[in-house]
Design a protein around this motif. Structure first.
Motif, PDB file in Angstrom:
ATOM      1  N   GLU A  50       0.825  -1.216   0.000  1.00 15.54           N
ATOM      2  CA  GLU A  50       0.000   0.000   0.000  1.00 15.54           C
ATOM      3  C   GLU A  50       0.861   1.269   0.000  1.00 15.54           C
ATOM      4  OE1 GLU A  50      -3.217  -0.321  -0.504  1.00 15.54           O
ATOM      5  OE2 GLU A  50      -3.097  -2.518  -0.326  1.00 15.54           O
ATOM      6  N   HIS A  51       2.170   1.097  -0.149  1.00 15.85           N
ATOM      7  CA  HIS A  51       3.121   2.213  -0.286  1.00 15.85           C
ATOM      8  C   HIS A  51       3.067   3.193   0.885  1.00 15.85           C
ATOM      9  CE1 HIS A  51       3.658   0.637  -4.302  1.00 15.85           C
ATOM     10  NE2 HIS A  51       2.350   0.728  -4.494  1.00 15.85           N
ATOM     11  N   ARG A  52       2.971   2.664   2.089  1.00 17.64           N
ATOM     12  CA  ARG A  52       2.921   3.536   3.264  1.00 17.64           C
ATOM     13  C   ARG A  52       4.312   3.843   3.812  1.00 17.64           C
ATOM     14  NH1 ARG A  52      -2.625   3.157   6.386  1.00 17.64           N
ATOM     15  NH2 ARG A  52      -3.930   2.682   4.603  1.00 17.64           N
ATOM     16  N   GLY A  53       5.319   3.124   3.340  1.00 11.79           N
ATOM     17  CA  GLY A  53       6.685   3.491   3.680  1.00 11.79           C
ATOM     18  C   GLY A  53       7.402   2.564   4.639  1.00 11.79           C
ATOM     19  N   LEU A  54       8.676   2.898   4.829  1.00 14.52           N
ATOM     20  CA  LEU A  54       9.569   2.059   5.621  1.00 14.52           C
ATOM     21  C   LEU A  54       9.253   2.065   7.113  1.00 14.52           C
ATOM     22  CD1 LEU A  54      13.003   2.704   3.876  1.00 14.52           C
ATOM     23  CD2 LEU A  54      11.511   0.705   3.697  1.00 14.52           C
ATOM     24  N   VAL A  55       8.629   3.124   7.614  1.00 21.53           N
ATOM     25  CA  VAL A  55       8.269   3.134   9.028  1.00 21.53           C
ATOM     26  C   VAL A  55       7.270   2.015   9.313  1.00 21.53           C
ATOM     27  CG1 VAL A  55       7.127   4.468  10.849  1.00 21.53           C
ATOM     28  CG2 VAL A  55       8.793   5.568   9.348  1.00 21.53           C
ATOM     29  N   TRP A  56       6.307   1.817   8.423  1.00 22.16           N
ATOM     30  CA  TRP A  56       5.331   0.738   8.575  1.00 22.16           C
ATOM     31  C   TRP A  56       6.027  -0.618   8.489  1.00 22.16           C
ATOM     32  CZ3 TRP A  56      -0.265   1.011   8.688  1.00 22.16           C
ATOM     33  CH2 TRP A  56      -0.739   2.306   8.826  1.00 22.16           C
ATOM     34  N   VAL A  57       6.935  -0.757   7.527  1.00 16.50           N
ATOM     35  CA  VAL A  57       7.677  -2.010   7.382  1.00 16.50           C
ATOM     36  C   VAL A  57       8.500  -2.282   8.637  1.00 16.50           C
ATOM     37  CG1 VAL A  57       9.489  -3.186   6.081  1.00 16.50           C
ATOM     38  CG2 VAL A  57       7.745  -1.870   4.863  1.00 16.50           C
ATOM     39  N   GLY A  58       9.192  -1.269   9.135  1.00 18.52           N
ATOM     40  CA  GLY A  58      10.000  -1.429  10.338  1.00 18.52           C
ATOM     41  C   GLY A  58       9.166  -1.815  11.550  1.00 18.52           C
ATOM     42  N   ALA A  59       8.020  -1.188  11.708  1.00 18.42           N
ATOM     43  CA  ALA A  59       7.123  -1.545  12.820  1.00 18.42           C
ATOM     44  C   ALA A  59       6.657  -2.988  12.681  1.00 18.42           C
ATOM     45  CB  ALA A  59       5.930  -0.592  12.866  1.00 18.42           C
ATOM     46  N   GLY A  60       6.406  -3.405  11.454  1.00 21.97           N
ATOM     47  CA  GLY A  60       6.002  -4.791  11.215  1.00 21.97           C
ATOM     48  C   GLY A  60       7.091  -5.773  11.575  1.00 21.97           C
ATOM     49  N   ILE A  61       8.319  -5.446  11.235  1.00 20.97           N
ATOM     50  CA  ILE A  61       9.448  -6.318  11.560  1.00 20.97           C
ATOM     51  C   ILE A  61       9.609  -6.443  13.076  1.00 20.97           C
ATOM     52  CG2 ILE A  61      11.970  -6.498  11.448  1.00 20.97           C
ATOM     53  CD1 ILE A  61      11.690  -5.291   8.557  1.00 20.97           C
ATOM     54  N   VAL A  62       9.457  -5.346  13.793  1.00 18.47           N
ATOM     55  CA  VAL A  62       9.546  -5.386  15.258  1.00 18.47           C
ATOM     56  C   VAL A  62       8.430  -6.267  15.830  1.00 18.47           C
ATOM     57  CG1 VAL A  62       9.305  -3.999  17.361  1.00 18.47           C
ATOM     58  CG2 VAL A  62      10.742  -3.187  15.479  1.00 18.47           C
ATOM     59  N   ALA A  63       7.214  -6.088  15.336  1.00 21.60           N
ATOM     60  CA  ALA A  63       6.084  -6.893  15.825  1.00 21.60           C
ATOM     61  C   ALA A  63       6.304  -8.380  15.537  1.00 21.60           C
ATOM     62  CB  ALA A  63       4.780  -6.411  15.197  1.00 21.60           C
ATOM     63  N   LEU A  64       6.819  -8.685  14.360  1.00 16.19           N
ATOM     64  CA  LEU A  64       7.085 -10.087  14.032  1.00 16.19           C
ATOM     65  C   LEU A  64       8.149 -10.678  14.948  1.00 16.19           C
ATOM     66  CD1 LEU A  64       6.909  -9.787  10.157  1.00 16.19           C
ATOM     67  CD2 LEU A  64       5.414 -11.207  11.578  1.00 16.19           C
ATOM     68  N   GLY A  65       9.138  -9.886  15.293  1.00 12.60           N
ATOM     69  CA  GLY A  65      10.149 -10.341  16.246  1.00 12.60           C
ATOM     70  C   GLY A  65       9.556 -10.588  17.625  1.00 12.60           C
ATOM     71  N   LEU A  66       8.653  -9.720  18.049  1.00 15.60           N
ATOM     72  CA  LEU A  66       7.997  -9.903  19.349  1.00 15.60           C
ATOM     73  C   LEU A  66       7.180 -11.187  19.387  1.00 15.60           C
ATOM     74  CD1 LEU A  66       6.841  -6.261  20.139  1.00 15.60           C
ATOM     75  CD2 LEU A  66       8.651  -7.567  21.274  1.00 15.60           C
ATOM     76  N   TYR A  67       6.575 -11.521  18.267  1.00 17.83           N
ATOM     77  CA  TYR A  67       5.810 -12.770  18.192  1.00 17.83           C
ATOM     78  C   TYR A  67       6.682 -13.960  18.598  1.00 17.83           C
ATOM     79  CZ  TYR A  67       4.696 -17.124  15.870  1.00 17.83           C
ATOM     80  OH  TYR A  67       4.532 -18.460  15.599  1.00 17.83           O
ATOM     81  N   GLY A  68       7.908 -13.981  18.124  1.00 15.47           N
ATOM     82  CA  GLY A  68       8.806 -15.086  18.439  1.00 15.47           C
ATOM     83  C   GLY A  68       9.059 -15.231  19.932  1.00 15.47           C
TER      84      GLY A  68
END
Length: 110
Positions: A30-48
Motif C-alpha cells: 500500500e506504499h505507506r513506507g519504511l516506518v510501517w515495514v519497520g514496525a512490522g518487523i519489530v512486531a514479528l520479532g515480538l511474536y517469536g
C-alpha cells in the motif's frame, strides 16, 4: 489457570504476528513506507518471544496449535482492519482449526 494463560498468550502472539505481517503489507503493497515495514518487523520479532512463554515445553506442539489460532486470527484481522467478510466456509474452516488447537493443547495427557 494455565489454560487461560495459554489462550491469552495465543491471542497476544496472533496480534504480534498477524499485525506485524499486516504492517509490512501496508508498508510495501500500500506504499505507506519504511516506518510501517519497520514496525512490522519489530512486531514479528515480538511474536517469536511471546511463544516462548507458553506453559507447554514442546516447541512443535506450541507452533502446531498456534497455526490454528493464526488461521482464525487472520480472518478476524481481515474483518476488522480491511473490511473482509468471510463466507460460511471460512468460518467453518476457522472453527475446525480452533477445535484442533483445543485438542492439541488442552487434551488430557497421561
Amino acid at each position: 489457570m494455565d489454560v487461560l494463560r495459554s489462550m491469552g498468550l495465543f491471542v497476544l502472539a496472533a496480534v504480534a504476528e498477524i499485525g506485524g505481517a499486516w504492517l509490512v503489507w501496508q508498508g510495501v503493497r500500500e506504499h505507506r513506507g519504511l516506518v510501517w515495514v519497520g514496525a512490522g518487523i519489530v512486531a514479528l520479532g515480538l511474536y517469536g518471544f511471546v511463544a516462548t512463554f507458553q506453559p507447554d515445553p514442546n516447541f512443535g506442539r506450541i507452533l502446531a496449535a498456534y497455526g490454528g489460532v493464526f488461521v482464525a486470527g487472520s480472518l478476524a484481522w481481515g474483518m476488522i482492519a480491511d473490511g473482509f467478510r468471510p463466507d460460511r466456509y471460512d468460518v467453518i474452516g476457522a472453527l475446525v482449526c480452533l477445535a484442533g488447537v483445543a485438542v492439541i493443547m488442552y487434551a488430557p495427557r497421561g
